[in-house]
Design a protein around this motif. Structure first.
Motif, mmCIF file in Angstrom:
data_model
loop_
_atom_site.group_PDB
_atom_site.id
_atom_site.type_symbol
_atom_site.label_atom_id
_atom_site.label_comp_id
_atom_site.label_asym_id
_atom_site.label_seq_id
_atom_site.Cartn_x
_atom_site.Cartn_y
_atom_site.Cartn_z
ATOM 1 N N THR A 1 0.665 -1.215 0.316
ATOM 2 C CA THR A 1 0.176 0.243 -0.337
ATOM 3 C C THR A 1 1.006 1.263 0.082
ATOM 4 N N LEU A 2 1.585 1.171 -0.140
ATOM 5 C CA LEU A 2 3.204 2.351 0.579
ATOM 6 C C LEU A 2 3.926 2.437 -0.626
ATOM 7 N N SER A 3 4.156 3.951 -0.901
ATOM 8 C CA SER A 3 5.745 4.144 -1.482
ATOM 9 C C SER A 3 7.211 4.572 -0.482
ATOM 10 N N PRO A 4 8.026 4.076 -0.893
ATOM 11 C CA PRO A 4 9.114 4.568 0.270
ATOM 12 C C PRO A 4 9.227 6.218 0.224
ATOM 13 N N GLY A 5 9.029 6.682 0.821
ATOM 14 C CA GLY A 5 9.392 8.278 1.112
ATOM 15 C C GLY A 5 8.152 9.013 1.885
ATOM 16 N N ASP A 6 7.124 7.911 1.357
ATOM 17 C CA ASP A 6 5.531 8.303 2.508
ATOM 18 C C ASP A 6 5.987 8.431 3.721
ATOM 19 N N LYS A 7 5.085 9.542 3.970
ATOM 20 C CA LYS A 7 4.963 9.246 5.637
ATOM 21 C C LYS A 7 4.000 8.491 5.892
ATOM 22 N N VAL A 8 4.092 7.931 7.486
ATOM 23 C CA VAL A 8 3.009 7.218 7.599
ATOM 24 C C VAL A 8 3.483 7.393 9.388
ATOM 25 N N LEU A 9 1.943 7.610 10.299
ATOM 26 C CA LEU A 9 1.801 7.289 11.046
ATOM 27 C C LEU A 9 1.814 6.328 12.163
ATOM 28 N N SER A 10 2.891 6.009 13.292
ATOM 29 C CA SER A 10 2.210 4.845 14.362
ATOM 30 C C SER A 10 2.205 5.325 15.144
ATOM 31 N N LEU A 11 1.459 4.439 15.576
ATOM 32 C CA LEU A 11 0.896 4.833 17.102
ATOM 33 C C LEU A 11 1.418 3.145 17.841
ATOM 34 N N SER A 12 1.453 3.968 18.775
ATOM 35 C CA SER A 12 2.572 2.808 19.500
ATOM 36 C C SER A 12 2.785 2.375 20.850
ATOM 37 N N VAL B 1 -8.914 -6.790 3.032
ATOM 38 C CA VAL B 1 -7.868 -5.471 2.321
ATOM 39 C C VAL B 1 -9.014 -4.760 1.496
ATOM 40 N N SER B 2 -9.211 -3.164 1.392
ATOM 41 C CA SER B 2 -10.176 -2.904 1.269
ATOM 42 C C SER B 2 -10.466 -2.094 -0.196
ATOM 43 N N GLU B 3 -11.688 -1.777 -0.536
ATOM 44 C CA GLU B 3 -11.244 -1.033 -1.766
ATOM 45 C C GLU B 3 -10.124 -0.532 -1.864
ATOM 46 N N ARG B 4 -9.969 0.904 -0.724
ATOM 47 C CA ARG B 4 -9.517 1.790 -0.825
ATOM 48 C C ARG B 4 -7.629 1.295 -0.729
ATOM 49 N N ALA B 5 -7.558 0.341 0.109
ATOM 50 C CA ALA B 5 -6.525 -0.342 -0.246
ATOM 51 C C ALA B 5 -5.610 -1.366 -1.150
ATOM 52 N N TRP B 6 -6.683 -1.163 -2.028
ATOM 53 C CA TRP B 6 -6.672 -1.604 -4.017
ATOM 54 C C TRP B 6 -6.270 -0.375 -3.794
ATOM 55 N N GLN B 7 -7.188 1.053 -4.167
ATOM 56 C CA GLN B 7 -6.788 2.415 -4.492
ATOM 57 C C GLN B 7 -5.110 2.095 -4.099
ATOM 58 N N ALA B 8 -4.586 2.597 -3.240
ATOM 59 C CA ALA B 8 -3.723 2.317 -3.071
ATOM 60 C C ALA B 8 -2.539 1.521 -3.763
ATOM 61 N N HIS B 9 -2.419 0.242 -3.470
ATOM 62 C CA HIS B 9 -1.571 -0.643 -4.667
ATOM 63 C C HIS B 9 -1.575 -0.346 -5.636
ATOM 64 N N ALA B 10 -2.813 0.471 -5.987
ATOM 65 C CA ALA B 10 -1.995 0.555 -7.740
ATOM 66 C C ALA B 10 -1.086 1.891 -7.746
ATOM 67 N N GLN B 11 -1.034 2.584 -6.882
ATOM 68 C CA GLN B 11 -0.336 3.674 -6.233
ATOM 69 C C GLN B 11 1.750 2.794 -5.792
ATOM 70 N N ALA B 12 0.998 1.817 -5.086
ATOM 71 C CA ALA B 12 2.146 2.009 -3.874
ATOM 72 C C ALA B 12 3.390 1.331 -5.051
ATOM 73 N N ARG B 13 4.837 1.723 -4.664
ATOM 74 C CA ARG B 13 6.073 1.315 -5.568
ATOM 75 C C ARG B 13 6.938 0.607 -4.431
ATOM 76 N N MET B 14 6.521 -0.098 -3.068
ATOM 77 C CA MET B 14 7.559 -0.300 -2.359
ATOM 78 C C MET B 14 7.965 -1.461 -3.005
ATOM 79 N N PRO B 15 8.878 -2.285 -2.879
ATOM 80 C CA PRO B 15 9.133 -3.672 -3.815
ATOM 81 C C PRO B 15 9.022 -4.760 -3.583
#
Lengths: 361, 361
Positions: free
Chosen positions: A70-81, A200-214
């Protein structure tokens, strides 16, 4: 033997018997039928109409999959930890090049949805939020209903580690708008380890289409394409799927509502029992988990000695603390194939073993 | 039921029985003892004094692991490819950003070591060579002894997909200087799918220290660090390790030399039998594999119909061709728990089923 760690959990006999079924062709019609059925039942348990993929790997593999799909290198992610598994989720995202902002909460306390709102208002560049539903390392169940509502407000992608909650603690995936939700076969599912199950939600699939992590092994699109013909892209852990199928039959018979209620009863019993022994919980009471109880080691208690004597003399296997909590807590797992009697047995073992390990109540 | 695909393979009863063993703590002493023992036995079977890691995932996961642990994005890699699995290995490297030069050989023919020498002389920037020992899709066993000698000459890193060869076809990992060698539990090992086993040479560790491809789940260093205490970084496929332990006991009793000889006999019998039915092999004879026999579909034969009737009427499961070979070949798997009688049974089934599917010899 009372194996009461937060996974692997003991397996019902029906599940163990299923494991000894002979191999079949994983590209044949028999497999396809079973795989479609297991997938459909899991979707019910996930309370989702989205896609459900079964991957061969441990839960951590599923976490890695959720990120690289779902993500690409450089994407900003908020981790709740608020524990070791929250940190692990963030570490994986970082390893694959995400720019991770860690919103940390004291271990033993819950994620504060208000703080999540603040973080998301403050930084509009965030693409996804990572959260642990049930933090196994501290015995805290985060308030995912409230957290997901905040994340939806801001229209961010929500990746949920529900490895030790789903199937035991209510998690209506679609109703709460969770985009990728991960669980593992050896947790609530009464099956051996070896499978990660992800929605995997529809939104996740949309993210997948853009996601460039190997990615290759964990690729969701490949898994979905093969699922359409009742297959997996790579040879699946066949026996573990047999076991999962058998376990799901039992779980369906019990019904999700009853399962959740049973875990609530068992969790309450564990917490009350522990307190009645003069011990106190590690997490704040109102967020204490129904699948794992973390107990603070009191002054004088040698946790290592306690676990050893429980194991060697009382046939009871509990878990210690992880990382910075080593020696400071011990944990009772109560998820999957568990009822009140199992907790009673653990409490009885503790009653005799605690004094021998230096705690006199 | 004769399940004769190139994995999963039928399991001996001792292995099936081991699968129904109850769960144990994967961080406890019992697990550590078993895990150390399985690892030690695998090292003997790999003929290596290097490291041996057991990863939860399918063989393809092991292939991905071999790449992400030793390479950096932009690294030049020479892929030796003569089938679907050679292409897969190259695809994975490419997905993770390697610059892959594909040295392709006709499907059904073996990799030519002389061509490898030329390619390596020509391009000095190559860092690693990817090779498939046994190309399951075409039934070809490449001459890894010669190929590895060439790769050693040029001091390149050698990553070997030995998923369907190791434990059935001789592969002395150290003697041939192979740096990472991958196999999968459901192939020669008479265990269910779900584990990838990989050897890691000293040179591979040196490469690991420089390798910048992103990784977490597959990270060799984590696996090695946990192995030292008899554990895995993530919850392992416990039951599959039980099965592997039981299978290794049987394999050790037979002895590697005898196992390799048995596969040679079984392979020869399959090839002769197929020819005696008036069929011809897909691969060139001198490189035909001892673990899988690929048969060229003659004029008039409907492969799909053949496989269906074998399955439904003769209890025999064979494999079709993959990708561009679909409908053009069928394959008989003979690895793991197999002897001459099993091949005889397959040949008998073919004898009656072939004419029904349009082939009259």
């Amino acid at each position: 033997m009372q194996l009461r760690i937060p996974g692997p959990t003991p397996l019902p006999d029906e599940v163990l018997q299923a494991m000894k079924r002979q191999m079949i062709n994983h590209r044949g019609p028999q497999f396809a039928e079973m795989f479609h059925e297991v997938t459909a039942t899991l979707k019910e348990m996930f309370q989702t109409k989205g896609d459900l993929l079964i991957l061969t790997g441990s839960g951590t593999g599923g976490m890695e999959a959720s990120i690289v799909n779902t993500l690409s290198p450089g994407d900003k992610v908020l981790s709740l930890s608020n524990g070791a598994f929250g940190e692990r989720f963030a570490d994986i995202a970082e390893a694959f090049g995400a720019q991770v902002e860690r919103l940390r909460f004291e271990w033993g306390r819950a994620v504060d949805p208000q703080a999540v709102r603040q973080a998301l208002s403050h930084d509009t560049g965030i693409k996804a939020v990572l959260v642990t539903h049930n933090e196994t390392s501290t015995g805290v169940t985060n308030d995912l209903a409230s957290i997901s509502a905040v994340v939806r407000e801001f229209e961010k992608l929500l990746l949920v580690d529900a490895i030790s909650s789903l199937g035991a603690i209510d998690l209506p995936v679609d109703a709460w708008g969770c985009d990728v939700v991960i669980t593992g076969s050896q947790k609530a599912w009464m099956a051996p380890p070896g499978l990660a199950m992800v929605s995997v939600s529809e939104r996740a699939w949309q993210a997948h289409a853009q996601a460039r992590m190997p990615r290759c092994y964990w690729d969701f699109a490949r898994a979905k394409r093969f699922l359409e013909k009742g297959q997996t892209p790579w040879t699946p852990a066949l026996s573990t799927i047999y076991a999962l199928a058998a376990a799901l039959e039992l779980l369906q018979r019990e019904g999700l509502k009853n399962i959740v209620a049973r875990h609530a009863r068992v969790g309450a019993k564990a917490r009350e029992g522990v307190k009645s022994l003069g011990l106190s919980l590690f997490p704040e009471d109102s967020y204490a988990s129904n699948t794992v109880t973390a107990v603070r080691a009191p002054e004088g208690l040698d946790v290592k000695r306690l676990l050893k004597s429980l194991r060697e003399e009382y046939n009871t296997i509990l878990a210690g603390g992880q990382q910075r909590l080593e020696g400071k807590i011990f944990r009772i797992g109560h998820l999957g194939y568990v009822n009140e009697d199992d907790i009673e047995a653990v409490l009885e073992a503790l009653r005799v073993a605690l004094p021998q390990a230096g705690f006199n109540g």
